[in-house]
Design a protein around this motif. Structure first.
Motif, PDB file in Angstrom:
ATOM      1  N   SER A 382       0.831  -1.203   0.000  1.00  0.00           N
ATOM      2  CA  SER A 382       0.000   0.000   0.000  1.00  0.00           C
ATOM      3  C   SER A 382       0.868   1.256   0.000  1.00  0.00           C
ATOM      4  O   SER A 382       0.598   2.216  -0.737  1.00  0.00           O
ATOM      5  CB  SER A 382      -0.926   0.000   1.222  1.00  0.00           C
ATOM      6  OG  SER A 382      -1.692   1.177   1.268  1.00  0.00           O
ATOM      7  N   ALA A 383       1.932   1.266   0.813  1.00  0.00           N
ATOM      8  CA  ALA A 383       2.826   2.426   0.858  1.00  0.00           C
ATOM      9  C   ALA A 383       3.617   2.571  -0.441  1.00  0.00           C
ATOM     10  O   ALA A 383       3.935   3.688  -0.865  1.00  0.00           O
ATOM     11  CB  ALA A 383       3.777   2.307   2.044  1.00  0.00           C
ATOM     12  N   ILE A 384       3.955   1.462  -1.079  1.00  0.00           N
ATOM     13  CA  ILE A 384       4.644   1.526  -2.376  1.00  0.00           C
ATOM     14  C   ILE A 384       3.748   2.210  -3.404  1.00  0.00           C
ATOM     15  O   ILE A 384       4.176   3.096  -4.145  1.00  0.00           O
ATOM     16  CB  ILE A 384       5.038   0.109  -2.844  1.00  0.00           C
ATOM     17  CG1 ILE A 384       6.132  -0.460  -1.934  1.00  0.00           C
ATOM     18  CG2 ILE A 384       5.508   0.131  -4.291  1.00  0.00           C
ATOM     19  CD1 ILE A 384       6.438  -1.920  -2.187  1.00  0.00           C
ATOM     20  N   LEU A 385       2.475   1.800  -3.449  1.00  0.00           N
ATOM     21  CA  LEU A 385       1.539   2.435  -4.377  1.00  0.00           C
ATOM     22  C   LEU A 385       1.351   3.910  -4.027  1.00  0.00           C
ATOM     23  O   LEU A 385       1.202   4.756  -4.915  1.00  0.00           O
ATOM     24  CB  LEU A 385       0.196   1.704  -4.347  1.00  0.00           C
ATOM     25  CG  LEU A 385       0.211   0.259  -4.856  1.00  0.00           C
ATOM     26  CD1 LEU A 385      -1.190  -0.337  -4.800  1.00  0.00           C
ATOM     27  CD2 LEU A 385       0.752   0.181  -6.284  1.00  0.00           C
ATOM     28  N   LEU A 421       1.529  -9.943   1.055  1.00  0.00           N
ATOM     29  CA  LEU A 421       0.463  -8.949   1.065  1.00  0.00           C
ATOM     30  C   LEU A 421       0.315  -8.396  -0.346  1.00  0.00           C
ATOM     31  O   LEU A 421       1.297  -8.272  -1.085  1.00  0.00           O
ATOM     32  CB  LEU A 421       0.787  -7.801   2.029  1.00  0.00           C
ATOM     33  CG  LEU A 421       0.881  -8.147   3.522  1.00  0.00           C
ATOM     34  CD1 LEU A 421       1.435  -6.950   4.290  1.00  0.00           C
ATOM     35  CD2 LEU A 421      -0.487  -8.543   4.059  1.00  0.00           C
ATOM     36  N   VAL A 422      -0.923  -8.039  -0.712  1.00  0.00           N
ATOM     37  CA  VAL A 422      -1.179  -7.525  -2.040  1.00  0.00           C
ATOM     38  C   VAL A 422      -2.066  -6.290  -1.939  1.00  0.00           C
ATOM     39  O   VAL A 422      -2.945  -6.208  -1.091  1.00  0.00           O
ATOM     40  CB  VAL A 422      -1.840  -8.600  -2.940  1.00  0.00           C
ATOM     41  CG1 VAL A 422      -3.208  -8.998  -2.420  1.00  0.00           C
ATOM     42  CG2 VAL A 422      -1.926  -8.103  -4.386  1.00  0.00           C
ATOM     43  N   SER A 423      -1.794  -5.297  -2.800  1.00  0.00           N
ATOM     44  CA  SER A 423      -2.631  -4.103  -2.927  1.00  0.00           C
ATOM     45  C   SER A 423      -2.899  -3.866  -4.404  1.00  0.00           C
ATOM     46  O   SER A 423      -2.015  -4.062  -5.251  1.00  0.00           O
ATOM     47  CB  SER A 423      -1.944  -2.877  -2.313  1.00  0.00           C
ATOM     48  OG  SER A 423      -1.882  -2.971  -0.909  1.00  0.00           O
ATOM     49  N   ILE A 424      -4.124  -3.410  -4.698  1.00  0.00           N
ATOM     50  CA  ILE A 424      -4.561  -3.219  -6.076  1.00  0.00           C
ATOM     51  C   ILE A 424      -4.977  -1.774  -6.276  1.00  0.00           C
ATOM     52  O   ILE A 424      -5.751  -1.229  -5.486  1.00  0.00           O
ATOM     53  CB  ILE A 424      -5.744  -4.140  -6.425  1.00  0.00           C
ATOM     54  CG1 ILE A 424      -5.437  -5.602  -6.042  1.00  0.00           C
ATOM     55  CG2 ILE A 424      -6.091  -4.031  -7.904  1.00  0.00           C
ATOM     56  CD1 ILE A 424      -4.318  -6.233  -6.806  1.00  0.00           C
ATOM     57  N   ALA A 425      -4.491  -1.155  -7.337  1.00  0.00           N
ATOM     58  CA  ALA A 425      -4.850   0.229  -7.659  1.00  0.00           C
ATOM     59  C   ALA A 425      -5.471   0.269  -9.054  1.00  0.00           C
ATOM     60  O   ALA A 425      -4.778   0.483 -10.053  1.00  0.00           O
ATOM     61  CB  ALA A 425      -3.613   1.125  -7.593  1.00  0.00           C
ATOM     62  N   GLY A 446      -9.166  -1.143  -6.066  1.00  0.00           N
ATOM     63  CA  GLY A 446      -8.919   0.184  -5.507  1.00  0.00           C
ATOM     64  C   GLY A 446      -8.777   1.202  -6.614  1.00  0.00           C
ATOM     65  O   GLY A 446      -8.680   0.858  -7.794  1.00  0.00           O
ATOM     66  N   LEU A 447      -8.740   2.466  -6.247  1.00  0.00           N
ATOM     67  CA  LEU A 447      -8.658   3.553  -7.216  1.00  0.00           C
ATOM     68  C   LEU A 447      -7.295   3.560  -7.902  1.00  0.00           C
ATOM     69  O   LEU A 447      -6.266   3.286  -7.282  1.00  0.00           O
ATOM     70  CB  LEU A 447      -8.896   4.894  -6.515  1.00  0.00           C
ATOM     71  CG  LEU A 447      -8.968   6.144  -7.414  1.00  0.00           C
ATOM     72  CD1 LEU A 447     -10.206   6.074  -8.294  1.00  0.00           C
ATOM     73  CD2 LEU A 447      -9.005   7.407  -6.556  1.00  0.00           C
ATOM     74  N   HIS A 457      -4.888   2.376  -0.337  1.00  0.00           N
ATOM     75  CA  HIS A 457      -5.267   1.071  -0.865  1.00  0.00           C
ATOM     76  C   HIS A 457      -5.137   0.009   0.218  1.00  0.00           C
ATOM     77  O   HIS A 457      -4.209   0.049   1.035  1.00  0.00           O
ATOM     78  CB  HIS A 457      -4.382   0.705  -2.064  1.00  0.00           C
ATOM     79  CG  HIS A 457      -4.524   1.654  -3.215  1.00  0.00           C
ATOM     80  ND1 HIS A 457      -3.764   2.792  -3.322  1.00  0.00           N
ATOM     81  CD2 HIS A 457      -5.357   1.652  -4.283  1.00  0.00           C
ATOM     82  CE1 HIS A 457      -4.105   3.441  -4.425  1.00  0.00           C
ATOM     83  NE2 HIS A 457      -5.062   2.772  -5.020  1.00  0.00           N
ATOM     84  N   LEU A 458      -6.051  -0.919   0.198  1.00  0.00           N
ATOM     85  CA  LEU A 458      -6.047  -1.994   1.175  1.00  0.00           C
ATOM     86  C   LEU A 458      -4.882  -2.941   0.928  1.00  0.00           C
ATOM     87  O   LEU A 458      -4.467  -3.164  -0.209  1.00  0.00           O
ATOM     88  CB  LEU A 458      -7.356  -2.786   1.107  1.00  0.00           C
ATOM     89  CG  LEU A 458      -8.639  -2.049   1.526  1.00  0.00           C
ATOM     90  CD1 LEU A 458      -9.841  -2.955   1.302  1.00  0.00           C
ATOM     91  CD2 LEU A 458      -8.558  -1.628   2.985  1.00  0.00           C
ATOM     92  N   GLU A 459      -4.372  -3.492   2.018  1.00  0.00           N
ATOM     93  CA  GLU A 459      -3.398  -4.580   1.944  1.00  0.00           C
ATOM     94  C   GLU A 459      -4.087  -5.848   2.413  1.00  0.00           C
ATOM     95  O   GLU A 459      -4.596  -5.898   3.537  1.00  0.00           O
ATOM     96  CB  GLU A 459      -2.187  -4.295   2.833  1.00  0.00           C
ATOM     97  CG  GLU A 459      -1.234  -3.255   2.290  1.00  0.00           C
ATOM     98  CD  GLU A 459       0.005  -3.117   3.166  1.00  0.00           C
ATOM     99  OE1 GLU A 459       0.038  -3.757   4.239  1.00  0.00           O
ATOM    100  OE2 GLU A 459       0.920  -2.368   2.792  1.00  0.00           O
TER     101      GLU A 459
END
Length: 537
Positions: A382-385, A421-425, A446-447, A457-459
Motif C-alpha cells: 500500500s505504501a509503495i503504491l 500482502l497484495v494491494s490493487i490500484a 482500488g482507485l 489502498h487496502l493490503e
C-alpha cells in the motif's frame, strides 16, 4: 523517552564529551551507547572532518554562533567497522538547572532517502531521454529536430540555456547554429558572444567536446581558463556549462552546449544521459527517414522498461510474457518487475499506464523506479503504491494524463509455499490457480494512481501453497477484441488457466499469450499492450 526513539540521539556537554547515547546508535553506527559515553563527538565522524568539527564546536560555545541549531544537514558519520554512513543531523541546545548547556544531536539514517532521490533522478534522466526521442520522432527534418530537442532536454533536466554548434567544412571550425534559452530568461551576452565566433578542435567548451568526442563539464565557467566566453557568462549570471557531441559512429555531426545559472554538480548518470542523447541524435540524423530505425529505437526503450531476465527466487518459479500493442509502435505503458528486497522478501509489480508512446513509457519508468525505491526503504504494498501516486501527482509535466493502474505484491517464500500482502490500484485482480485447479481472485479493487493525492489502498494477505500459481496481467489480455468485437474477457483467461492446470509458470504465461493471439487473429480492432506474469510455488 530518548531510549525508545527510533533515531539515534547523542547528548554532549560543552567540552564535546558524550554524556548520553540511546540504543538506536547501535543499529545506525554499530556503537555501544555505554562505551560511547565519555568519548568526544568527533569520534562519530570521519577523520578528515574532525579538525573542522572541533574548531566549529569550540567557536559555538565561545561565541554563541548557532547557525546549525534547529536545522537539518546531511553529513557522513563513522560506523564502528570503519565505513561511512550518510545521516541527517539535527542539533538542539538545552540548559541544565545549573546553567550549563548540553548539545543534543539527532541522527537519522539518510540512505533510504538518498536512494529514493537517486532512483527519482534516474527516472528524470530517462524521462529526458524519452522526451528527446519523442522530439526527434515528430520532426520532419534535422533543423526542426534540433529546435525541438534542445528545449526538451533543457526543460526536463533544468538547464537555463543551450547552444548548437556544427562543423563547417570550409574552414574546419565549429560555427553556431542557434542559441536557446529557458522561458522567462534572457542571455543576451552569451548569445552575442556565441553567434559571433567559431571554435577550432580543442578550443573552448564546444571545441573540447568536438576533439575529445565525449561529454565535457566545466563546473565554474568564471574560473575556468578554457572557457573563452567567461565575461559573457558573468554578465548573464551563468556558472556551469556542459557540452556533448552528436555522434554518428566516430564522426561528430554537431556539439550541444547546456548552461546553468547555478553552480551544479554533473553526475555520472547525467553524463551518460547526455552521451546517450548525442548518440540518439546522430542516429536520427543518419537515418532520418528510416522507419525501421524508429521501430528499433522504440523497441530498445521498451526493453529498458522491463526486466532483462526474471530473477531466481528460491522455492518459486516465474514466467512472463509481453507484447506491445499498436501498429509498429513498440513503446508501451505496460511493465512488470520482480525485485529482491532482502530478508527473503520480494516485490512483484505489474502496471499499466494510460496511453502509448514515449509519454506512457516515461510514466512507466517513473512508476517502476519509484516502486523499487519505496520497497527498498521497507514500505509495504500500500505504501509503495502511495509513493508511486505521489510521484505521479508531483510530476505534472510527464504526460497530459499521467495515471496508471497497478498491482503490487510483497512475497516471502517459506519453503512449503509463499505468503505475502497484495494491494490493487485500479488494476485487474490477479487470479490464483490452486494446485487442485480451482480459481480465485486475489485482492480488493482500488482507485487507480495519479488521480487523487490522498487515495489509500487496502493490503490483503495472500498465501500460495505448493503447486499454486498466481497470474498477474494487464487489461490488454481481457480487453483484446476479435474480428466481431468480442473481448477475450475474464472468462477467456479463466478458461486458459483451467485447461492448463498443472502447467509450469512459464508455460502458463505462454499459453495465455497464445490464446489471446488466436483470439485477435485477423481482428481490425486496435491491440493494446499486454503483459502476463505468473508465479508458481
Amino acid at each position: 523517552m530518548l531510549q525508545s526513539l527510533p533515531d539515534a540521539v547523542v547528548v554532549a556537554d560543552a567540552d564535546g564529551r558524550v554524556v548520553h547515547a540511546n540504543p538506536a546508535v547501535t543499529e545506525l553506527l554499530g556503537l555501544d551507547p555505554d562505551e560511547l559515553v565519555g568519548s568526544t563527538l568527533s569520534a562519530l565522524m570521519p577523520e578528515r572532518l574532525r579538525a573542522a568539527h572541533n574548531k566549529g564546536f569550540a567557536r559555538f560555545f565561545a561565541t554563541g554562533e548557532r547557525r546549525l541549531i534547529g536545522n537539518t544537514v546531511q553529513v557522513p558519520a563513522l560506523h564502528r567497522d570503519g565505513r561511512e554512513v550518510a545521516v541527517d543531523l539535527t542539533l538542539s541546545v538545552v540548559s541544565r538547572p545549573n546553567g550549563a548547556e548540553l548539545v543534543i544531536a539527532v541522527l537519522r539514517d539518510a540512505r533510504p532517502q538518498i536512494q529514493l532521490e537517486q532512483q527519482l533522478e534516474v527516472s528524470r534522466h530517462l524521462s529526458a531521454t524519452l522526451q528527446v526521442t519523442q522530439a526527434l520522432g515528430d520532426s520532419p527534418n534535422a533543423h526542426v529536430a534540433f529546435e525541438r530537442m534542445l528545449p526538451a532536454l533543457c526543460e526536463r533536466l533544468d538547464w537555463d540555456a543551450a547552444s548548437l554548434w556544427v562543423p563547417h567544412s570550409a574552414d574546419g571550425a565549429l560555427v553556431c547554429s542557434g542559441v536557446w534559452r529557458a522561458p522567462g530568461m534572457d542571455v543576451p551576452a552569451l548569445r552575442d558572444a556565441t553567434v559571433a565566433r567559431t571554435f577550432a578542435p580543442g578550443e573552448g567548451l564546444p571545441g573540447a567536446a568536438w576533439q575529445g568526442r565525449r561529454v565535457v563539464v566545466m563546473d565554474d565557467l568564471l574560473d575556468n581558463p578554457r572557457f573563452t566566453r567567461s565575461d559573457a557568462a558573468q554578465r548573464d549570471g551563468l556558472r556551469t556549462g556542459v557540452a556533448f557531441p552528436v555522434m554518428r559512429g566516430t564522426t561528430v555531426l554537431a556539439v550541444c552546449e547546456l548552461f546553468s545559472r547555478g553552480t551544479r554538480p554533473v553526475s555520472d548518470e547525467l553524463v551518460e544521459v547526455l552521451s546517450s542523447a548525442g548518440r540518439q541524435l546522430g542516429q536520427f540524423l543518419d537515418r532520418l527517414h528510416a522507419e525501421g530505425q524508429a521501430r528499433e529505437l522504440a523497441r530498445t526503450l521498451q526493453q529498458s522498461l522491463l526486466p532483462p531476465r526474471l530473477p531466481d527466487v528460491p522455492g518459486v518459479s516465474l514466467g512472463a510474457r509481453f507484447r506491445a500493442g499498436g501498429d509498429g509502435m513498440m513503446v508501451g505503458g505496460d511493465t512488470y518487475d520482480v525485485t529482491a528486497l532482502g530478508g527473503g522478501r520480494w516485490m512483484v509489480l505489474i502496471a499499466d499506464v494510460c496511453g502509448k508512446g514515449a509519454a506512457a513509457a516515461t510514466v512507466t519508468a517513473l512508476a517502476r523506479y519509484t516502486a523499487r525505491a519505496a520497497a527498498d526503504g521497507g514500505a509495504g504494498p500500500s505504501a509503495i503504491l502511495a509513493a508511486v501516486n505521489a510521484a505521479l501527482m508531483h510530476d505534472d509535466q510527464t504526460s497530459p494524463l499521467p495515471y496508471l493502474t497497478a498491482a503490487c505484491l510483497l512475497l516471502r517464500p517459506n519453503g512449503s509455499g509463499a505468503e505475502g500482502l497484495v494491494s490493487i490500484a485500479g488494476h485487474p485482480l490477479p487470479v490464483l490457480r490452486r494446485a487442485n485447479g480451482t480459481l480465485e481472485d486475489v485482492g480488493e479493487p482500488g482507485l487507480l494512481l495519479g488521480v487523487d493525492p490522498d487515495v489509500t489502498h487496502l493490503e490483503l494477505p495472500v498465501e500460495l501453497a505448493a503447486g499454486d500459481t498466481l497470474v498477474l496481467h494487464t487489461d490488454g489480455v481481457t480487453e483484446a477484441r476479435d474480428a466481431a468485437g468480442r473481448q477475450f474477457g475474464e472468462e477467456g483467461l479463466r478458461s486458459v488457466l483451467s485447461w492448463t492446470a498443472g502447467a509450469g509458470a512459464d508455460a502458463t504465461a505462454q499459453s495465455v499469450l497464445d490464446a489471446v493471439e488466436r483470439h485477435v487473429l485477423a481482428s481490425p480492432h486496435g491491440r493494446d499492450d499486454m503483459a502476463v506474469l505468473s508465479i508458481q510455488c
